[in-house]
Write a protein that holds these residues in place. Structure first.
Motif, short mmCIF file in Angstrom:
data_model
loop_
_atom_site.label_atom_id
_atom_site.label_comp_id
_atom_site.label_asym_id
_atom_site.label_seq_id
_atom_site.Cartn_x
_atom_site.Cartn_y
_atom_site.Cartn_z
N PHE A 55 49.04 -0.75 52.00
CA PHE A 55 48.86 0.42 52.86
C PHE A 55 47.61 1.20 52.45
O PHE A 55 46.87 1.70 53.31
CB PHE A 55 50.09 1.31 52.83
N GLY A 56 47.36 1.33 51.16
CA GLY A 56 46.14 2.00 50.69
C GLY A 56 44.88 1.30 51.18
O GLY A 56 43.92 1.93 51.61
N ARG A 57 44.91 -0.03 51.13
CA ARG A 57 43.77 -0.80 51.61
C ARG A 57 43.60 -0.66 53.12
O ARG A 57 42.48 -0.60 53.62
CB ARG A 57 43.95 -2.27 51.24
N LEU A 58 44.71 -0.62 53.84
CA LEU A 58 44.64 -0.44 55.29
C LEU A 58 44.02 0.90 55.66
O LEU A 58 43.24 1.00 56.62
CB LEU A 58 46.02 -0.56 55.92
N ILE A 59 44.35 1.93 54.91
CA ILE A 59 43.78 3.26 55.16
C ILE A 59 42.26 3.22 55.03
O ILE A 59 41.53 3.68 55.90
CB ILE A 59 44.39 4.32 54.23
N ASP A 72 32.55 13.56 59.21
CA ASP A 72 32.43 14.97 58.83
C ASP A 72 33.58 15.45 57.92
O ASP A 72 33.63 16.63 57.56
CB ASP A 72 32.35 15.85 60.07
N ILE A 73 34.46 14.57 57.52
CA ILE A 73 35.58 14.95 56.64
C ILE A 73 35.07 15.23 55.24
O ILE A 73 34.29 14.46 54.68
CB ILE A 73 36.65 13.83 56.62
N ASP A 74 35.50 16.35 54.66
CA ASP A 74 35.08 16.75 53.32
C ASP A 74 36.04 16.30 52.23
O ASP A 74 35.64 16.15 51.06
CB ASP A 74 34.96 18.28 53.24
N LEU A 75 37.33 16.12 52.59
CA LEU A 75 38.33 15.82 51.57
C LEU A 75 39.51 15.10 52.22
O LEU A 75 40.00 15.53 53.27
CB LEU A 75 38.81 17.12 50.91
N ILE A 76 39.96 14.02 51.58
CA ILE A 76 41.11 13.26 52.07
C ILE A 76 42.24 13.40 51.07
O ILE A 76 42.10 13.08 49.89
CB ILE A 76 40.75 11.77 52.27
N LEU A 77 43.37 13.94 51.57
CA LEU A 77 44.53 14.22 50.73
C LEU A 77 45.77 13.52 51.27
O LEU A 77 45.94 13.41 52.48
CB LEU A 77 44.84 15.72 50.73
N GLY A 78 46.65 13.10 50.38
CA GLY A 78 47.95 12.63 50.80
C GLY A 78 48.90 13.81 50.92
O GLY A 78 48.77 14.80 50.19
N ASN A 79 49.84 13.74 51.86
CA ASN A 79 50.89 14.75 51.98
C ASN A 79 51.86 14.50 50.81
O ASN A 79 52.58 13.52 50.82
CB ASN A 79 51.59 14.63 53.32
N PRO A 80 51.87 15.35 49.80
CA PRO A 80 52.51 15.00 48.53
C PRO A 80 54.04 14.92 48.57
O PRO A 80 54.69 15.58 49.37
CB PRO A 80 52.06 16.11 47.59
N LEU A 88 60.31 6.31 44.15
CA LEU A 88 58.90 6.40 43.80
C LEU A 88 58.22 7.48 44.63
O LEU A 88 58.72 7.90 45.66
CB LEU A 88 58.20 5.06 44.04
N GLN A 89 57.07 7.91 44.14
CA GLN A 89 56.22 8.83 44.90
C GLN A 89 55.35 7.96 45.80
O GLN A 89 54.23 7.59 45.45
CB GLN A 89 55.39 9.70 43.97
N HIS A 90 55.88 7.62 46.96
CA HIS A 90 55.25 6.61 47.81
C HIS A 90 53.88 7.01 48.35
O HIS A 90 52.98 6.17 48.44
CB HIS A 90 56.19 6.20 48.95
N ILE A 91 53.70 8.27 48.69
CA ILE A 91 52.39 8.70 49.21
C ILE A 91 51.35 8.66 48.09
O ILE A 91 50.23 8.18 48.28
CB ILE A 91 52.47 10.11 49.85
N GLU A 92 51.72 9.13 46.91
CA GLU A 92 50.80 9.12 45.78
C GLU A 92 50.39 7.69 45.42
O GLU A 92 49.22 7.42 45.12
CB GLU A 92 51.42 9.83 44.57
N MET A 93 51.35 6.77 45.46
CA MET A 93 51.05 5.37 45.14
C MET A 93 50.08 4.78 46.17
O MET A 93 49.12 4.09 45.82
CB MET A 93 52.34 4.55 45.11
N MET A 94 50.31 5.10 47.43
CA MET A 94 49.45 4.62 48.50
C MET A 94 48.03 5.21 48.37
O MET A 94 47.03 4.50 48.52
CB MET A 94 50.09 5.05 49.83
N MET A 95 47.94 6.49 48.06
CA MET A 95 46.64 7.15 47.92
C MET A 95 45.89 6.67 46.68
O MET A 95 44.66 6.58 46.67
CB MET A 95 46.80 8.67 47.93
N ARG A 96 46.62 6.37 45.61
CA ARG A 96 46.00 5.80 44.41
C ARG A 96 45.36 4.45 44.76
O ARG A 96 44.24 4.16 44.34
CB ARG A 96 47.02 5.65 43.30
N ALA A 97 46.07 3.64 45.56
CA ALA A 97 45.53 2.35 45.98
C ALA A 97 44.31 2.53 46.88
O ALA A 97 43.33 1.79 46.76
CB ALA A 97 46.61 1.55 46.70
N ALA A 98 44.35 3.50 47.78
CA ALA A 98 43.20 3.78 48.65
C ALA A 98 41.99 4.20 47.82
O ALA A 98 40.87 3.74 48.05
CB ALA A 98 43.56 4.85 49.67
#
Length: 195
Positions: A55-59, A72-80, A88-98
Motif C-alpha cells: 500500500f505504501g508503494r501504491l501511494i 503544490d503539496i507541502d506536506l504529506i501526513l498519515g491520519n494517525p 498494529l498501527q496500520h496507517i503508520e506502517m503504510m506511511m513508513r513504507a511510502a
C-alpha cells in the motif's frame, strides 16, 4: 467520476465548511480490495502486515502518476492511529513504507521517525456505525490529535485507508486548518466506498 453527483452528505458542503478541498482514491472499496484492506488493518491472516509495504508503494506510485495534481503539496501526513493500537498501527506502517519507497525524496512525506501529527490515545471505533455515530467518533478522534511540528501555511495531503462518510477528513481537516493554521487540506485514500 467527473460530472457524477456525489452521494455523500459532506460532498455537498463547501470546502470551508468541510475543511478539505478534495479526496482522491486509488480504487473503490469493493471485493477483493475491501477484504485485503480489512485483512491488513486487523491482521486477520498471518503475513497480512506485508500489505502495508504494498500500500505504501501504491501511494507513491499514485503520486508519481499524477504529479501535476500534487505538485503544490507541502506536506504529506498519515491520519494517525493510537499508540499501541492492536494488532498494529496500520496507517503508520503504510506511511513508513511510502517514505522508504520515495528514495529520491521527491515527495514531502513526513519523516516517520519524527511524526508531525500524532494520536495521543485510543478513541471509539466507527466501523459499522451510522452517519451520526461516525461523526461523533471522528470528533473524538480529532480531539485526541496533537501536532509536534508546525503546519502553518502549508498545503497538506492527508492519507488514510478508506473514505466512507468523510467525517474523519472533516474533523481532522478542521483540526489542521484551525489549530494548525494549515492553508489547505486534501485527501488521498486507498479506497472509497462506492456510491
Amino acid at each position: 467520476m467527473p460530472g457524477a453527483k456525489c452521494w455523500n452528505k459532506i460532498c455537498g458542503w463547501d470546502a470551508d465548511t468541510r475543511f478539505f478541498t478534495r479526496v482522491d482514491a486509488l480504487a473503490l472499496y469493493a471485493f477483493p480490495l475491501e477484504q485485503t484492506i480489512k485483512e491488513y488493518k486487523y491482521a486477520l491472516q498471518d503475513g497480512s502486515q506485508g500489505w502495508g509495504v504494498i500500500f505504501g508503494r501504491l501511494i507513491v506510485g499514485y503520486l508519481e502518476a499524477n504529479q501535476s495534481m500534487f505538485a503544490d503539496i507541502d506536506l504529506i501526513l498519515g491520519n494517525p492511529t493510537a499508540p499501541g493500537r492492536a494488532p498494529l498501527q496500520h496507517i503508520e506502517m503504510m506511511m513508513r513504507a511510502a517514505h522508504a519507497e520515495d528514495g529520491l525524496d521527491r515527495w514531502p512525506l513526513a519523516d516517520p521517525d519524527s511524526p508531525v501529527l500524532v494520536k495521543t490515545r485510543e478513541t471509539a471505533k466507527s466501523a459499522g456505525k451510522g452517519w451520526y455515530e461516525k461523526m461523533d467518533a471522528a470528533r473524538e478522534h480529532a480531539a485526541a490529535l496533537g501536532l509536534r511540528q508546525s503546519v502553518e501555511g502549508k498545503r497538506i495531503l492527508l492519507v488514510d485507508d478508506v473514505f466512507t462518510t468523510g467525517s474523519q477528513f472533516h474533523t481532522v481537516g478542521k483540526f489542521l486548518r484551525e489549530a494548525g493554521k494549515a492553508k489547505e487540506v486534501r485527501g488521498l485514500v486507498l479506497a472509497r466506498v462506492p456510491g
